[in-house]
Design a protein around this motif. Structure first.
Motif, PDB file in Angstrom:
ATOM      1  N   VAL A 219      -7.403   0.091 -13.168  1.00 31.75           N
ATOM      2  CA  VAL A 219      -5.840   0.413 -12.759  1.00 31.75           C
ATOM      3  C   VAL A 219      -5.955   1.836 -12.171  1.00 31.75           C
ATOM      4  O   VAL A 219      -6.467   2.952 -12.560  1.00 31.75           O
ATOM      5  N   ASP A 220      -5.402   1.706 -11.025  1.00 27.38           N
ATOM      6  CA  ASP A 220      -5.286   3.322 -10.202  1.00 27.38           C
ATOM      7  C   ASP A 220      -4.177   3.017  -9.205  1.00 27.38           C
ATOM      8  O   ASP A 220      -4.078   2.294  -8.484  1.00 27.38           O
ATOM      9  N   LYS A 221      -3.333   4.000  -9.003  1.00 31.77           N
ATOM     10  CA  LYS A 221      -2.293   3.948  -7.966  1.00 31.77           C
ATOM     11  C   LYS A 221      -2.863   4.115  -6.633  1.00 31.77           C
ATOM     12  O   LYS A 221      -2.440   3.413  -5.558  1.00 31.77           O
ATOM     13  N   LYS A 222      -4.093   4.570  -6.463  1.00 32.63           N
ATOM     14  CA  LYS A 222      -4.646   4.618  -5.234  1.00 32.63           C
ATOM     15  C   LYS A 222      -5.157   3.224  -4.665  1.00 32.63           C
ATOM     16  O   LYS A 222      -5.697   2.875  -3.377  1.00 32.63           O
ATOM     17  N   ASN A 223      -5.255   2.183  -5.735  1.00 33.95           N
ATOM     18  CA  ASN A 223      -5.529   0.755  -5.315  1.00 33.95           C
ATOM     19  C   ASN A 223      -4.691   0.167  -4.481  1.00 33.95           C
ATOM     20  O   ASN A 223      -5.173  -0.716  -3.620  1.00 33.95           O
ATOM     21  N   ARG A 224      -3.401   1.001  -4.205  1.00 31.90           N
ATOM     22  CA  ARG A 224      -2.569   0.168  -3.445  1.00 31.90           C
ATOM     23  C   ARG A 224      -1.986   1.352  -2.138  1.00 31.90           C
ATOM     24  O   ARG A 224      -1.246   2.147  -2.260  1.00 31.90           O
ATOM     25  N   PRO A 225      -3.017   1.336  -1.093  1.00 34.56           N
ATOM     26  CA  PRO A 225      -2.461   2.162   0.027  1.00 34.56           C
ATOM     27  C   PRO A 225      -1.470   1.812   0.660  1.00 34.56           C
ATOM     28  O   PRO A 225      -0.852   2.933   1.391  1.00 34.56           O
ATOM     29  N   ASP A 226      -1.113   0.769   0.557  1.00 32.82           N
ATOM     30  CA  ASP A 226       0.126   0.223   1.418  1.00 32.82           C
ATOM     31  C   ASP A 226       0.674  -0.736   0.562  1.00 32.82           C
ATOM     32  O   ASP A 226       0.307  -1.331  -0.384  1.00 32.82           O
ATOM     33  N   ARG A 227       2.076  -1.380   1.174  1.00 34.11           N
ATOM     34  CA  ARG A 227       2.700  -2.446   0.049  1.00 34.11           C
ATOM     35  C   ARG A 227       1.983  -3.666   0.166  1.00 34.11           C
ATOM     36  O   ARG A 227       1.782  -4.418  -0.872  1.00 34.11           O
ATOM     37  N   GLU A 228       1.274  -4.101   1.282  1.00 40.23           N
ATOM     38  CA  GLU A 228       0.633  -5.422   1.492  1.00 40.23           C
ATOM     39  C   GLU A 228      -0.815  -5.312   1.047  1.00 40.23           C
ATOM     40  O   GLU A 228      -1.119  -6.353   0.653  1.00 40.23           O
ATOM     41  N   THR A 229      -1.543  -4.159   0.972  1.00 33.95           N
ATOM     42  CA  THR A 229      -2.751  -3.987   0.830  1.00 33.95           C
ATOM     43  C   THR A 229      -3.197  -3.633  -0.509  1.00 33.95           C
ATOM     44  O   THR A 229      -2.523  -2.557  -1.250  1.00 33.95           O
ATOM     45  N   PHE A 230      -4.214  -4.487  -1.310  1.00 25.95           N
ATOM     46  CA  PHE A 230      -4.948  -3.936  -2.581  1.00 25.95           C
ATOM     47  C   PHE A 230      -6.240  -3.813  -2.096  1.00 25.95           C
ATOM     48  O   PHE A 230      -6.887  -4.446  -1.727  1.00 25.95           O
ATOM     49  N   SER A 231      -6.795  -2.576  -2.362  1.00 29.15           N
ATOM     50  CA  SER A 231      -8.306  -2.225  -2.358  1.00 29.15           C
ATOM     51  C   SER A 231      -8.809  -1.447  -3.597  1.00 29.15           C
ATOM     52  O   SER A 231      -8.224  -0.216  -3.627  1.00 29.15           O
ATOM     53  N   CYS A 232      -9.649  -1.958  -4.527  1.00 31.44           N
ATOM     54  CA  CYS A 232      -9.921  -1.491  -5.688  1.00 31.44           C
ATOM     55  C   CYS A 232     -10.867  -0.334  -5.324  1.00 31.44           C
ATOM     56  O   CYS A 232     -11.858  -0.368  -4.575  1.00 31.44           O
ATOM     57  N   THR A 233     -10.440   0.840  -5.638  1.00 33.58           N
ATOM     58  CA  THR A 233     -11.412   2.114  -5.616  1.00 33.58           C
ATOM     59  C   THR A 233     -12.578   2.128  -6.683  1.00 33.58           C
ATOM     60  O   THR A 233     -13.480   3.060  -6.351  1.00 33.58           O
ATOM     61  N   SER A 234     -12.653   1.415  -7.399  1.00 35.36           N
ATOM     62  CA  SER A 234     -13.993   0.849  -8.417  1.00 35.36           C
ATOM     63  C   SER A 234     -14.842   0.195  -7.913  1.00 35.36           C
ATOM     64  O   SER A 234     -16.089   0.358  -7.595  1.00 35.36           O
ATOM     65  N   CYS A 235     -14.555  -1.296  -7.578  1.00 36.45           N
ATOM     66  CA  CYS A 235     -15.486  -1.976  -7.109  1.00 36.45           C
ATOM     67  C   CYS A 235     -15.406  -2.529  -5.847  1.00 36.45           C
ATOM     68  O   CYS A 235     -16.224  -3.414  -5.403  1.00 36.45           O
ATOM     69  N   GLY A 236     -14.373  -2.291  -5.191  1.00 34.16           N
ATOM     70  CA  GLY A 236     -14.323  -2.401  -3.886  1.00 34.16           C
ATOM     71  C   GLY A 236     -13.586  -3.941  -3.394  1.00 34.16           C
ATOM     72  O   GLY A 236     -13.419  -4.221  -2.322  1.00 34.16           O
ATOM     73  N   PHE A 237     -13.065  -4.612  -4.484  1.00 34.10           N
ATOM     74  CA  PHE A 237     -12.521  -5.594  -4.160  1.00 34.10           C
ATOM     75  C   PHE A 237     -11.216  -5.551  -3.351  1.00 34.10           C
ATOM     76  O   PHE A 237     -10.186  -4.570  -3.591  1.00 34.10           O
ATOM     77  N   ALA A 238     -10.986  -6.328  -2.497  1.00 34.63           N
ATOM     78  CA  ALA A 238      -9.779  -6.290  -1.404  1.00 34.63           C
ATOM     79  C   ALA A 238      -9.122  -7.713  -1.285  1.00 34.63           C
ATOM     80  O   ALA A 238      -9.679  -8.747  -1.367  1.00 34.63           O
ATOM     81  N   GLU A 239      -7.915  -7.607  -1.501  1.00 36.96           N
ATOM     82  CA  GLU A 239      -6.780  -8.823  -1.548  1.00 36.96           C
ATOM     83  C   GLU A 239      -5.634  -8.315  -1.165  1.00 36.96           C
ATOM     84  O   GLU A 239      -5.013  -7.288  -1.302  1.00 36.96           O
ATOM     85  N   HIS A 240      -4.807  -9.404  -0.735  1.00 36.71           N
ATOM     86  CA  HIS A 240      -2.979  -8.999  -0.415  1.00 36.71           C
ATOM     87  C   HIS A 240      -2.549  -8.816  -1.941  1.00 36.71           C
ATOM     88  O   HIS A 240      -2.863  -9.080  -3.035  1.00 36.71           O
ATOM     89  N   ALA A 241      -1.847  -7.532  -1.880  1.00 40.15           N
ATOM     90  CA  ALA A 241      -1.271  -6.879  -3.070  1.00 40.15           C
ATOM     91  C   ALA A 241      -0.701  -8.063  -3.830  1.00 40.15           C
ATOM     92  O   ALA A 241      -0.835  -7.863  -5.315  1.00 40.15           O
ATOM     93  N   ASP A 242       0.258  -8.865  -3.475  1.00 39.37           N
ATOM     94  CA  ASP A 242       1.241  -9.796  -4.024  1.00 39.37           C
ATOM     95  C   ASP A 242      -0.110 -10.702  -4.835  1.00 39.37           C
ATOM     96  O   ASP A 242       0.549 -11.305  -5.970  1.00 39.37           O
TER      97      ASP A 242
END
Length: 379
Positions: A335-358
């Motif tokens: 869990v980290d605020k930085k995992n959400r660089p913008d509204r639509e994007t999710f990019s985990c700062t720990s494991c690198g997993f990326a997906e649409h935020a919703d």
């Protein structure tokens, strides 16, 4: 069920509603003045009078008195809840609380009137009803309905039906009591993330966009603003004619989305996990343009549609805490605020997993649904 009365029948129905609600206003004033709110006690004071003055039949008069008694029972329950700290009649110190109990309840001239089987009968084979009015018993009033609706009326109708006039159209609202469908134990859960840009996003990756609905709301908001500024008779008439149009459109969108979600959950033998958004309007602090969108957001209605459609199909529904579901990685749990660089994007700062935020949030909701079901249904 929508009625299709002739002009003469419609005039008789309108006169009946007007008479019943004028009688209800009189009963309400008597109840308030004499502090007499019980149905049986009110009959002693008002029954003969409203029959004589308003031309009501015995059953209609009793229904009017019961309607008034029920209205005061609801008011007193809300007052008691408000005294206990609930916001039923506004927040503490609001003007609504002292005003609510300081005057008699009034009834709109066209407010709904209940009917029971003594003054209303259904002829389902011919799609007609026979109903009491102040002009006498009206027989052969046609009504519309699909074969499914008529079959439901025949098998499950119980109790009273309400006569309603809405935007010049006549309806009978009948209560149908359906038997409970046993809830099937789910193999997994379909998570649903609710939002404004995307009305609903499922953990399968299906996104139901709110772009069309938001455009309709924005157009209606601009039109209302222009018409209200004119303050002419024709502008007010147009405003009245367009009333509830946006609400009907939004309800239809929510019905379609809810049906698709429930159908998919039933097909895959899964339950449905929803966010518990109780009190979100009080918790969230937003700028004024965003507040307009938030308060127009009908998430509670969509959740209600999903819940009742799921109950009719035996699909399990569970509500989970949505806290940090948009910041948590559905792959590693970080869990980290930085995992959400913008509204639509999710990019985990720990494991690198990326997906649409919703979609990522919906997957977190699905996993919380599994955990919540296991806890609540532990042997």
């Amino acid at each position: 069920m929508k009625l299709l009365p002739t002009p003469e029948q419609a005039a008789a129905l309108e006169a009946t509603l007007h008479a019943a609600n004028r009688a209800a206003d009189l009963v309400s004033r008597i109840a308030f003045t004499q502090r007499c709110f019980r149905n049986y006690d009110l009959r002693k004071h008002t029954y003969d009078r409203i029959k004589a003055e308003f031309g009501l039949a015995a059953q209609a008069a009793q229904h009017v008195i019961k309607k008034v008694a029920d209205a005061y029972r609801a008011l007193h329950a809300n007052l008691a809840a408000a005294n206990a700290g609930a916001a039923n009649l506004g927040k503490q110190g609001s003007a609504r609380r002292p005003k609510a109990g300081s005057k008699p309840i009034t009834f709109r001239i066209g407010a709904a009137q209940p009917y029971d089987d003594r003054c209303l009968s259904w002829q389902l084979q011919t799609r007609t009803v026979s109903i009491w009015t102040v002009a006498g018993r009206l027989r052969g009033i046609a009504f519309t309905g699909s074969a499914v609706q008529v079959a439901m009326l025949a098998a499950h109708r119980r109790g009273e039906s309400d006569l309603v006039c809405r935007d010049g159209c006549w309806y009978l609202i009948a209560t149908c009591v359906l038997p409970d469908v046993p809830v099937t134990a789910p193999d997994a859960f379909l998570g649903v993330d609710l939002g404004i840009v995307n009305i609903a996003t499922t953990s399968d990756g299906d996104r139901h966009s709110g772009k069309g609905l938001n455009a309709v709301r924005h157009r209606h908001r601009r039109l209302r603003r222009r018409l209200q500024a004119k303050q002419t008779t024709s502008a007010k008439r147009l405003l009245k004619r367009r009333a509830r149009k946006e609400a009907r459109f939004a309800a239809n969108v929510n019905h379609v989305i809810a049906k698709q979600i429930v159908t998919e959950a039933e097909r895959t033998c899964r339950g449905i996990a929803l966010e518990d958004l109780q009190g979100i309007r009080e918790r969230v602090r937003l700028r004024k343009p965003q507040r307009v969108m938030l308060h127009a957001w009908s998430f509670h209605q969509l959740g209600g549609f999903i819940a009742y459609k799921a109950a009719r199909r035996g699909v399990a529904v569970i509500h989970v805490d949505p806290a940090y579901s948009s910041q948590q990685c559905s792959a590693c749990g970080h869990v980290d605020k930085k995992n959400r660089p913008d509204r639509e994007t999710f990019s985990c700062t720990s494991c690198g997993f990326a997906e649409h935020a919703d979609v990522n949030a919906a997957r977190n909701i699905a996993s919380r649904g599994v955990a919540g079901w296991a806890v609540s249904h532990a042997a």
